[in-house]
Scaffold this active site. Structure first.
Site, PDB file in Angstrom:
ATOM      1  N   GLU A 175       0.822  -1.215   0.000  1.00  0.00           N
ATOM      2  CA  GLU A 175       0.000   0.000   0.000  1.00  0.00           C
ATOM      3  C   GLU A 175       0.859   1.270   0.000  1.00  0.00           C
ATOM      4  O   GLU A 175       0.694   2.173   0.820  1.00  0.00           O
ATOM      5  CB  GLU A 175      -0.979  -0.006   1.175  1.00  0.00           C
ATOM      6  CG  GLU A 175      -2.005  -1.128   1.075  1.00  0.00           C
ATOM      7  CD  GLU A 175      -3.017  -1.126   2.218  1.00  0.00           C
ATOM      8  OE1 GLU A 175      -2.839  -0.354   3.181  1.00  0.00           O
ATOM      9  OE2 GLU A 175      -3.991  -1.896   2.142  1.00  0.00           O
ATOM     10  N   CYS A 218      11.756  15.502   5.015  1.00  0.00           N
ATOM     11  CA  CYS A 218      13.142  15.369   5.468  1.00  0.00           C
ATOM     12  C   CYS A 218      14.070  16.107   4.499  1.00  0.00           C
ATOM     13  O   CYS A 218      13.687  16.473   3.386  1.00  0.00           O
ATOM     14  CB  CYS A 218      13.533  13.899   5.589  1.00  0.00           C
ATOM     15  SG  CYS A 218      13.736  13.041   4.008  1.00  0.00           S
ATOM     16  N   CYS A 268      14.377  14.463   1.041  1.00  0.00           N
ATOM     17  CA  CYS A 268      13.235  14.709   0.154  1.00  0.00           C
ATOM     18  C   CYS A 268      13.242  16.142  -0.370  1.00  0.00           C
ATOM     19  O   CYS A 268      12.944  16.386  -1.545  1.00  0.00           O
ATOM     20  CB  CYS A 268      11.928  14.414   0.884  1.00  0.00           C
ATOM     21  SG  CYS A 268      11.590  12.649   1.090  1.00  0.00           S
ATOM     22  N   GLU A 317      -6.324  -7.974  -1.117  1.00  0.00           N
ATOM     23  CA  GLU A 317      -7.033  -7.984   0.163  1.00  0.00           C
ATOM     24  C   GLU A 317      -8.512  -7.768  -0.126  1.00  0.00           C
ATOM     25  O   GLU A 317      -8.870  -6.855  -0.865  1.00  0.00           O
ATOM     26  CB  GLU A 317      -6.530  -6.887   1.104  1.00  0.00           C
ATOM     27  CG  GLU A 317      -5.096  -7.048   1.555  1.00  0.00           C
ATOM     28  CD  GLU A 317      -4.666  -5.974   2.554  1.00  0.00           C
ATOM     29  OE1 GLU A 317      -5.552  -5.271   3.095  1.00  0.00           O
ATOM     30  OE2 GLU A 317      -3.453  -5.838   2.771  1.00  0.00           O
TER      31      GLU A 317
END
Length: 656
Positions: free
Chosen positions: A142, A150, A153, A299
């Protein structure tokens, strides 16, 4: 078709593994997913790998002939890694690290995290890559377009911007930073737009931030996929996705993978209002459209949901089987139920599986066992596919752009797509949900709602489709923004003016107010949210407003353009309008219609080029009767039927 379960052996005593596998085999389970959150059990201390327990589990399931999906468990690094390398933890907008102990808190751009993610992936594929019982590999779980702030990033985002725009002056020009004295004089001044509500911030920056974070997730998947394939080129790879606040661009996320996997949790309680779309048929068709191929459900709903919110009601009789069969009908080749047994510990202990905490087989479990038997009867359909005459264009960027700057209360991009999908489904039509850059040439009808952010490749594709004889539907808020998420200085619908044969002289964002439109046949429908005031240039009116200060002006238009036709809907209506409109369009384009289907009945068709199989799903809480045009053979019940009697959430499949 195959049915399986998600299983977490590391959460149970090893003495239970054998009996669980035996019970799965007896119930008809063909697939089991393992290890998606098991990193701490596989590497309890740095560099110390303990695969013995997983070897044992895999051997058990192999003996029962149950195929294994093995997950590379990078969603949840072990706590020792967070402790030793805190720089891998995502940073919140306030500059603080996320509190660990939940899931998904690692930064997928962190070089340190990627190093260890590569190592666990490499160790696993070396050990299990050639095991015949391991048939599919899942990367992470997912994945989101994580809004991590951060330093890594930030710097990577700035570099990404320079690569895209070349220099700071071009970024300023693209973003229109002169507003609010926001000109950048140094690249270090560019910050992720996460500290305030998005509507307060530069919309160009916000959309590029989404593009970057979405691409970061896709790049991480690509890096792990390349590593795994380097070890074993024959492995089959996927990852599972679910809709969230940070859903990445799925077209990019799955680009390097073999097939799409989706976590499907359809609603247990159906809405009484017809205007509310409860069915997950749209989401399933969207998953099929991501790669233009069949997909898996990794799922699936198994019991009352809970843990992150209050518990839901229990699935009603028929829903365990019915919703799995619905997924098969829309292109799923496998459905795995989450989970085999309800967790007894941890945050998800009230997100119920097939077996409750008692571990005693219950109503849901026995219904699941019946599903496994029915799925075997559908095995011949594995070679079939859905062929649609209708496509709905979906854009992750447009979806996100509307979230950045919501237009008006009651105007919802995704709800528009679902309304069209529901309308065509009401007449038994197969519908593809595709990217605007997909090949549209085989479709008789294409619906492109609210093409809000202009993508020149998509615009050219839509023009080409109509020029070559296609029928296209555009809707309000098309052509509003350029690729940088700035308003286009032109009369709406700007780039689509020629195609639609209209100009919008003004618009009225009416929100929850309502007006009435009347179509060419005299039928009247309520409209809300938005009203474009349309001046036709070459188009003809399909429907007009009957009230308000734009009374008698076009609300819906039709324009002949080259060899095709373009419709434009300048407002938002209720489901009754879209069903009437869909019926007319299907008749005009020669798309077959099934009339008088009971409300809630969904019909899809799969074919292998020789035989056609028609799925009739009663997605309602009432018994329904459906007469067939001629006697047909039921694949489920092995009888010839001339009329279907379906209980709530029951499905029958007939061979045409």
């Amino acid at each position: 078709m195959r049915v399986g379960v998600d299983y977490y052996p590391e959460q149970w005593e090893s003495s239970m593994w054998q009996s669980d596998a035996e019970k799965m085999a007896q119930s008809g389970v063909k697939l089991v997913r393992l290890s998606d959150f098991a990193w701490s059990k596989l590497e309890p201390r740095e560099g110390e790998f303990t695969f013995g327990w997983l070897d044992h589990v895999i051997d058990i399931f192999s003996r029962y002939g149950i195929g294994i999906i093995l997950s590379i468990p990078t969603n949840c690094p072990p706590l020792w890694m967070y402790q030793s390398y805190p720089e891998i933890i995502q940073i919140r907008p306030d500059g603080k690290r996320l509190q660990i102990g939940n899931r998904g808190h690692r930064c997928v751009n962190s070089p340190v995290f990627v190093k260890y993610a590569r190592r666990i992936a490499c160790e696993m594929v070396k050990r299990y890559g050639k095991k015949k019982s391991v048939i599919v590999w899942q990367i992470d779980s997912e994945l989101e377009a994580y809004p991590c702030c951060c330093d890594v990033c930030k710097e990577k985002f700035r570099k990404w911007l320079i690569e895209k725009y070349n220099d700071l002056d071009s970024i300023n020009a693209a973003y229109g930073t002169s507003v609010w004295s926001g000109d950048y004089s140094d690249i270090s001044q560019i910050e992720p737009p996460t500290a305030y509500p998005k509507a307060w911030q530069n919309p160009s920056l916000c959309l590029d931030w989404y593009r970057f974070t979405s691409q970061s997730a896709a790049d991480f998947v690509k890096e792990i996929a390349e590593l795994v394939r380097l070890e074993n080129p024959k492995v089959i790879l996927t990852t599972n996705t679910v809709f969230s606040n940070n859903t990445p661009d799925l077209y990019h996320l799955f680009e390097e993978l073999d097939f799409v996997s989706y976590d499907n949790y359809p609603p247990i309680s159906l809405e009484a209002e017809e205007e509310t779309i409860s069915s997950h048929a749209f989401e399933l068709d969207m998953m099929r459209g991501v790669k233009g191929a069949d997909f898996w459900v990794m799922e699936q709903l198994s019991g009352p949901t809970g843990s992150y919110a209050y518990m839901s009601p229990a699935p009603k009789p028929g829903q365990i089987m019915g919703y799995a069969m619905q997924a098969f009908a829309h292109g799923a080749d496998a459905v795995l139920h989450f989970r085999w047994r309800t967790a007894a510990t941890g945050a998800e202990m009230f997100r119920h599986g097939l077996l409750d905490h008692s571990n005693v087989p219950n109503r849901r479990f026995y219904e699941f066992s019946e599903l496994c038997k029915s799925a075997v009867k559908l095995t011949p359909l594995l070679s079939t596919r859905l062929i649609a005459d209708i496509a709905i264009v979906y854009s992750p960027e447009i979806d996100h752009a509307f979230k950045i700057q919501p237009q008006v209360r009651t105007f919802d991009y995704m709800e528009q797509l679902k309304m069209f999908h529901s309308a065509f489904s009401h007449f038994g039509a197969n519908v593809d949900v595709v990217s605007g850059e997909a090949d549209l040439s085989e479709y008789k009808l294409v619906i492109a709602p609210s093409m809000y952010v202009n993508n020149s490749a998509v615009t050219e594709n839509l023009y080409r489709y109509v020029i070559n004889g296609g029928t296209l539907v555009l809707t309000a808020r098309s052509g509003v923004k350029d690729a940088n998420n700035n308003c286009i200085i032109d009369t709406l619908p700007t780039v689509y003016k020629e195609l639609a044969g209209i100009e919008i002289t003004e618009y009225d964002p009416i929100g929850e107010q309502k007006h009435v439109i009347r179509d060419f046949a005299g039928n009247e429908f309520s409209c809300h949210a938005w009203c474009d005031v349309i001046q036709a240039t070459s188009a003809k009116a399909y429907a007009e407003y009957t009230d308000g200060w734009y009374r008698c002006l076009p609300a819906v238009t039709m324009n002949r353009y080259c060899n095709g036709i373009a419709y434009y809907i300048g407002t938002v209506c209720g489901l009754d309008f879209y069903e009437s409109f869909a019926s007319n369009l299907m008749m005009q384009t020669g798309i077959p219609r099934l009339k008088d289907l009971p409300r809630g009945v969904e019909v899809t068709t799969r074919t292998n080029g020789k035989d056609e199989y028609i799925f009739f799903f009663n997605n309602s809480e009432k018994d329904v009767s459906i007469p067939l045009p001629k006697p047909m053979y039921s694949v489920i019940y092995s009888i010839v039927e001339d009329e279907l009697q379906l209980k709530p959430f029951e499905m029958d499949v007939v061979r045409k």
